[in-house]
Every structure is written in structure tokens, then in C-alpha cells.
Design a protein around this motif. Structure first.
Motif, PDB file in Angstrom:
ATOM      1  N   ALA A  65       0.359  -1.060   0.333  1.00  0.00           N
ATOM      2  CA  ALA A  65       0.253  -0.502  -0.200  1.00  0.00           C
ATOM      3  C   ALA A  65       1.034   1.003   0.385  1.00  0.00           C
ATOM      4  CB  ALA A  65      -0.407  -0.036   1.229  1.00  0.00           C
ATOM      5  N   ILE A  66       2.251   1.342   0.935  1.00  0.00           N
ATOM      6  CA  ILE A  66       3.106   1.858   0.919  1.00  0.00           C
ATOM      7  C   ILE A  66       3.912   2.598  -0.842  1.00  0.00           C
ATOM      8  CG2 ILE A  66       4.710   3.386   2.116  1.00  0.00           C
ATOM      9  CD1 ILE A  66       1.605   3.094   2.893  1.00  0.00           C
ATOM     10  N   VAL A  67       4.083   1.535  -1.067  1.00  0.00           N
ATOM     11  CA  VAL A  67       5.027   1.629  -1.745  1.00  0.00           C
ATOM     12  C   VAL A  67       4.486   1.767  -3.203  1.00  0.00           C
ATOM     13  CG1 VAL A  67       6.797   0.678  -3.652  1.00  0.00           C
ATOM     14  CG2 VAL A  67       6.529  -0.285  -0.979  1.00  0.00           C
ATOM     15  N   CYS A  68       3.028   1.621  -3.334  1.00  0.00           N
ATOM     16  CA  CYS A  68       2.087   1.826  -4.771  1.00  0.00           C
ATOM     17  C   CYS A  68       2.163   3.010  -4.305  1.00  0.00           C
ATOM     18  CB  CYS A  68       0.938   0.689  -4.632  1.00  0.00           C
ATOM     19  SG  CYS A  68       1.199  -1.022  -4.744  1.00  0.00           S
ATOM     20  N   GLN A  69       1.971   3.648  -3.242  1.00  0.00           N
ATOM     21  CA  GLN A  69       1.797   5.328  -3.308  1.00  0.00           C
ATOM     22  C   GLN A  69       2.661   6.199  -3.954  1.00  0.00           C
ATOM     23  OE1 GLN A  69      -0.769   6.840   0.971  1.00  0.00           O
ATOM     24  NE2 GLN A  69       1.756   6.497   0.726  1.00  0.00           N
ATOM     25  N   SER A  70       3.893   5.691  -4.160  1.00  0.00           N
ATOM     26  CA  SER A  70       4.883   6.330  -4.526  1.00  0.00           C
ATOM     27  C   SER A  70       4.951   5.442  -6.012  1.00  0.00           C
ATOM     28  CB  SER A  70       5.986   5.565  -3.593  1.00  0.00           C
ATOM     29  OG  SER A  70       6.570   6.206  -2.567  1.00  0.00           O
ATOM     30  N   ILE A  71       4.585   4.458  -6.372  1.00  0.00           N
ATOM     31  CA  ILE A  71       4.866   4.602  -7.827  1.00  0.00           C
ATOM     32  C   ILE A  71       3.289   4.905  -8.202  1.00  0.00           C
ATOM     33  CG2 ILE A  71       3.880   2.318  -9.595  1.00  0.00           C
ATOM     34  CD1 ILE A  71       5.627   0.676  -7.333  1.00  0.00           C
ATOM     35  N   ASP A  72       2.631   5.625  -8.038  1.00  0.00           N
ATOM     36  CA  ASP A  72       1.564   5.733  -8.713  1.00  0.00           C
ATOM     37  C   ASP A  72       1.421   7.199  -8.471  1.00  0.00           C
ATOM     38  OD1 ASP A  72      -0.445   3.925  -8.574  1.00  0.00           O
ATOM     39  OD2 ASP A  72      -1.721   4.568  -6.585  1.00  0.00           O
ATOM     40  N   ALA A  73       2.274   7.756  -8.099  1.00  0.00           N
ATOM     41  CA  ALA A  73       2.833   8.850  -7.816  1.00  0.00           C
ATOM     42  C   ALA A  73       3.721   9.367  -8.783  1.00  0.00           C
ATOM     43  CB  ALA A  73       3.350   9.849  -6.813  1.00  0.00           C
ATOM     44  N   LEU A  74       4.286   8.785  -9.534  1.00  0.00           N
ATOM     45  CA  LEU A  74       5.837   8.561 -10.465  1.00  0.00           C
ATOM     46  C   LEU A  74       5.176   7.676 -11.763  1.00  0.00           C
ATOM     47  CD1 LEU A  74       8.014   6.652  -8.875  1.00  0.00           C
ATOM     48  CD2 LEU A  74       8.844   8.899  -9.977  1.00  0.00           C
ATOM     49  N   VAL A  75       4.060   7.541 -11.733  1.00  0.00           N
ATOM     50  CA  VAL A  75       3.402   7.550 -13.286  1.00  0.00           C
ATOM     51  C   VAL A  75       2.262   7.856 -13.289  1.00  0.00           C
ATOM     52  CG1 VAL A  75       1.296   5.963 -14.392  1.00  0.00           C
ATOM     53  CG2 VAL A  75       2.623   4.472 -12.626  1.00  0.00           C
ATOM     54  N   GLU A  76       1.711   9.270 -12.673  1.00  0.00           N
ATOM     55  CA  GLU A  76       1.406  10.397 -12.801  1.00  0.00           C
ATOM     56  C   GLU A  76       1.949  11.881 -12.998  1.00  0.00           C
ATOM     57  OE1 GLU A  76      -0.577  11.283  -9.395  1.00  0.00           O
ATOM     58  OE2 GLU A  76      -2.375  10.152  -9.335  1.00  0.00           O
ATOM     59  N   THR A  77       3.337  11.095 -13.104  1.00  0.00           N
ATOM     60  CA  THR A  77       5.011  12.467 -13.304  1.00  0.00           C
ATOM     61  C   THR A  77       4.578  12.002 -14.937  1.00  0.00           C
ATOM     62  OG1 THR A  77       5.155  12.912 -11.147  1.00  0.00           O
ATOM     63  CG2 THR A  77       6.858  12.886 -12.728  1.00  0.00           C
ATOM     64  N   GLY A  78       4.538  10.738 -14.735  1.00  0.00           N
ATOM     65  CA  GLY A  78       5.300  10.972 -16.075  1.00  0.00           C
ATOM     66  C   GLY A  78       3.864  11.219 -17.071  1.00  0.00           C
ATOM     67  N   GLU A  79       2.923  10.915 -16.837  1.00  0.00           N
ATOM     68  CA  GLU A  79       1.992  11.525 -17.987  1.00  0.00           C
ATOM     69  C   GLU A  79       1.589  12.338 -18.091  1.00  0.00           C
ATOM     70  OE1 GLU A  79      -1.012   7.024 -16.760  1.00  0.00           O
ATOM     71  OE2 GLU A  79      -1.416   9.460 -15.534  1.00  0.00           O
ATOM     72  N   ARG A  80       1.705  13.285 -16.746  1.00  0.00           N
ATOM     73  CA  ARG A  80       2.227  14.825 -17.254  1.00  0.00           C
ATOM     74  C   ARG A  80       3.383  14.915 -18.764  1.00  0.00           C
ATOM     75  NH1 ARG A  80       5.854  17.928 -14.565  1.00  0.00           N
ATOM     76  NH2 ARG A  80       5.863  16.721 -12.649  1.00  0.00           N
ATOM     77  N   LEU A  81       4.626  14.739 -18.365  1.00  0.00           N
ATOM     78  CA  LEU A  81       5.934  14.094 -18.491  1.00  0.00           C
ATOM     79  C   LEU A  81       5.293  14.360 -19.986  1.00  0.00           C
ATOM     80  CD1 LEU A  81       8.556  13.656 -16.236  1.00  0.00           C
ATOM     81  CD2 LEU A  81       7.858  16.399 -16.681  1.00  0.00           C
ATOM     82  N   GLU A  82       4.025  13.454 -20.294  1.00  0.00           N
ATOM     83  CA  GLU A  82       4.329  13.027 -21.846  1.00  0.00           C
ATOM     84  C   GLU A  82       3.365  14.233 -22.402  1.00  0.00           C
ATOM     85  OE1 GLU A  82       3.026   8.805 -23.005  1.00  0.00           O
ATOM     86  OE2 GLU A  82       1.383   9.287 -21.690  1.00  0.00           O
ATOM     87  N   GLY A  83       3.620  15.680 -21.909  1.00  0.00           N
ATOM     88  CA  GLY A  83       2.672  16.383 -22.327  1.00  0.00           C
ATOM     89  C   GLY A  83       3.705  17.761 -22.605  1.00  0.00           C
ATOM     90  N   ILE A  84       4.686  17.515 -22.491  1.00  0.00           N
ATOM     91  CA  ILE A  84       5.987  18.412 -22.660  1.00  0.00           C
ATOM     92  C   ILE A  84       6.074  18.413 -24.244  1.00  0.00           C
ATOM     93  CG2 ILE A  84       8.293  19.395 -22.070  1.00  0.00           C
ATOM     94  CD1 ILE A  84       7.582  18.459 -19.275  1.00  0.00           C
ATOM     95  N   THR A  85       6.771  19.451 -24.334  1.00  0.00           N
ATOM     96  CA  THR A  85       6.876  19.434 -26.350  1.00  0.00           C
ATOM     97  C   THR A  85       8.167  18.809 -26.257  1.00  0.00           C
ATOM     98  OG1 THR A  85       5.453  21.240 -26.898  1.00  0.00           O
ATOM     99  CG2 THR A  85       7.772  21.127 -27.738  1.00  0.00           C
ATOM    100  N   ASP A  86       9.135  19.089 -25.711  1.00  0.00           N
ATOM    101  CA  ASP A  86      10.672  18.264 -25.481  1.00  0.00           C
ATOM    102  C   ASP A  86      10.461  16.922 -25.030  1.00  0.00           C
ATOM    103  OD1 ASP A  86      13.327  17.808 -25.030  1.00  0.00           O
ATOM    104  OD2 ASP A  86      13.632  19.060 -24.475  1.00  0.00           O
ATOM    105  N   ALA A  87      10.476  15.921 -25.932  1.00  0.00           N
ATOM    106  CA  ALA A  87      10.658  14.800 -25.931  1.00  0.00           C
ATOM    107  C   ALA A  87      11.592  14.656 -24.243  1.00  0.00           C
ATOM    108  CB  ALA A  87       9.999  14.067 -26.221  1.00  0.00           C
ATOM    109  N   GLY A  88      13.055  14.505 -25.104  1.00  0.00           N
ATOM    110  CA  GLY A  88      14.378  14.554 -24.554  1.00  0.00           C
ATOM    111  C   GLY A  88      13.981  14.889 -22.612  1.00  0.00           C
ATOM    112  N   LYS A  89      14.131  16.279 -22.348  1.00  0.00           N
ATOM    113  CA  LYS A  89      13.595  17.130 -21.216  1.00  0.00           C
ATOM    114  C   LYS A  89      12.633  15.945 -20.557  1.00  0.00           C
ATOM    115  CE  LYS A  89      13.102  21.394 -19.124  1.00  0.00           C
ATOM    116  NZ  LYS A  89      12.409  20.491 -17.554  1.00  0.00           N
ATOM    117  N   ALA A  90      11.671  15.642 -21.022  1.00  0.00           N
ATOM    118  CA  ALA A  90      10.922  15.017 -20.711  1.00  0.00           C
ATOM    119  C   ALA A  90      11.120  14.039 -20.209  1.00  0.00           C
ATOM    120  CB  ALA A  90       9.252  14.843 -21.381  1.00  0.00           C
TER     121      ALA A  90
END
Length: 203
Positions: A65-90
Motif C-alpha cells: 500500500a505504501i510503495v504503491c503510493q510512490s509508484i502511482d505518483a511517479l506514473v502521474e508524473t510520467g503522464e504529465r511529462l508526456e505533455g511536454i513538447t521537448d521529449a528529451g527533457k521529459a
């Protein structure tokens, strides 16, 4: 925690106990890793040991339960970064975030290096994390920001390797991993380099 336990409505005092438990567990696992005892977590939360098991049937369920909180937060970060134009920076920002979580959370670091993958929730979360790494890596490849033979699997193994490389000097040089991230990402951008060996090549 069983599905029945998860679905059961909680009284206000039980809600408060769970919040205290999850906060204490997150802090303890981050500082000491998954081997920390339930008794220590309960004491830290100011609740009885039995209360822990009323919320989570096993220690493994609590870890998940605790580790999945961190994993979910990283997935959300990754999904947000998909919207950045510069894919290398993302992609680099994503790698940075994953390593930062490893650096501050021993339990997550243990999971990232293969411990506790027998938990279904952690396996599912890890699959989501790898999927977003694949997506970010694919975008970076298509934009020509990284070499064409790098995969999402490469990225996830590299972030663990970068942290582990710097870990022996963590106490004296806590940000040393950033040096190796820069070195690694420079190599990932070497688009005129010789083709990498296959990921399933014989050793």
C-alpha cells in the motif's frame, strides 16, 4: 488487506488510525526499508500493534500500500511529462524523479531492485511504471532526442544503476547521483555511436 476489509466503511476513529498508520509506515519504510518491524511502526503511529492488522492483514499488504503510493505518483508524473513538447527533457525529468524517489525512500529502492515483486499490487504498479517509461522513451526516440536503440527497459534499469553507483557515498555526497545521470544521459544522446548489442545477447 482483503477486499472485504478494503470495502468496509470506517468509523471516524478508524479513519484517523489509518492516516496515522500510513504516515508512520511511509516514514519508517523510507528511512529503514521493508525490514522495519510492525511493532516499530505501531509505536511510531501511537497505535496498538493489533490495530495495524485490523487495517492490513499482513505486513506485506502494508508495504504494498505504501510503495504503491510512490509508484502511482511517479506514473502521474510520467503522464504529465508526456505533455511536454521537448521529449528529451521529459525523459530526463522522469529519470530524475525516479532516482530522487529511490534516494529518499529505501522501501521503494528495494522494490525497484526487485525485492517484494511477489505482491500483486506492486507488480501491477511496476507494470504501469514501465509502461510510462516505454511511452516517454518512444517519444524521445521519435524526436531524435536519444539514440534509436534505447528502450524503456534500458531506462528503468539505468535509473536503478545510476542510484546504486552513487549510493556508497550517499551520506557524504547525497547528490552525487546527478553527476552520473548527466553522464548517462549524454551517452543516451550519442545518436552517431555504434549500435548497441541486443538486450538478449549472450554474455
Amino acid at each position: 488487506m482483503t477486499k472485504a476489509m478494503a470495502d468496509r466503511p470506517l468509523r471516524s476513529d478508524a479513519v484517523r488510525s489509518r492516516k496515522l498508520l500510513r504516515k508512520a509506515a511511509a516514514e519508517a519504510f523510507a528511512e529503514e526499508g521493508t525490514n522495519v518491524s510492525i511493532a516499530h511502526i505501531a509505536e511510531r503511529a501511537g497505535i496498538a500493534k493489533g490495530t495495524v492488522f485490523r487495517h492490513y492483514a499482513t505486513k506485506e499488504d502494508l508495504v504494498a500500500a505504501i510503495v504503491c503510493q510512490s509508484i502511482d505518483a511517479l506514473v502521474e508524473t510520467g503522464e504529465r511529462l508526456e505533455g511536454i513538447t521537448d521529449a528529451g527533457k521529459a525523459l530526463r525529468d522522469f529519470m530524475t524523479e525516479v532516482i530522487e524517489v529511490q534516494a529518499r525512500d529505501r522501501a521503494f529502492c528495494e522494490v525497484a531492485t526487485g525485492i517484494a515483486h511477489d505482491q500483486p499490487a506492486i507488480r501491477a504498479g511496476t507494470e504501469r511504471l514501465h509502461a510510462i517509461a516505454d511511452a516517454l522513451t518512444d517519444r524521445a526516440r521519435r524526436q531524435g532526442a536519444i539514440r534509436a536503440d534505447i528502450t524503456g527497459q534500458d531506462v528503468m534499469l539505468l535509473v536503478s544503476g545510476i542510484y546504486q553507483t552513487a549510493a556508497p557515498l550517499r551520506s557524504s555526497h547525497p547528490q552525487l547521483w546527478r553527476r552520473y545521470l548527466s553522464l548517462t544521459f549524454d551517452g543516451m544522446q550519442a545518436t552517431d555511436a555504434a549500435e548497441l548489442p541486443s538486450s538478449d545477447a549472450d554474455h
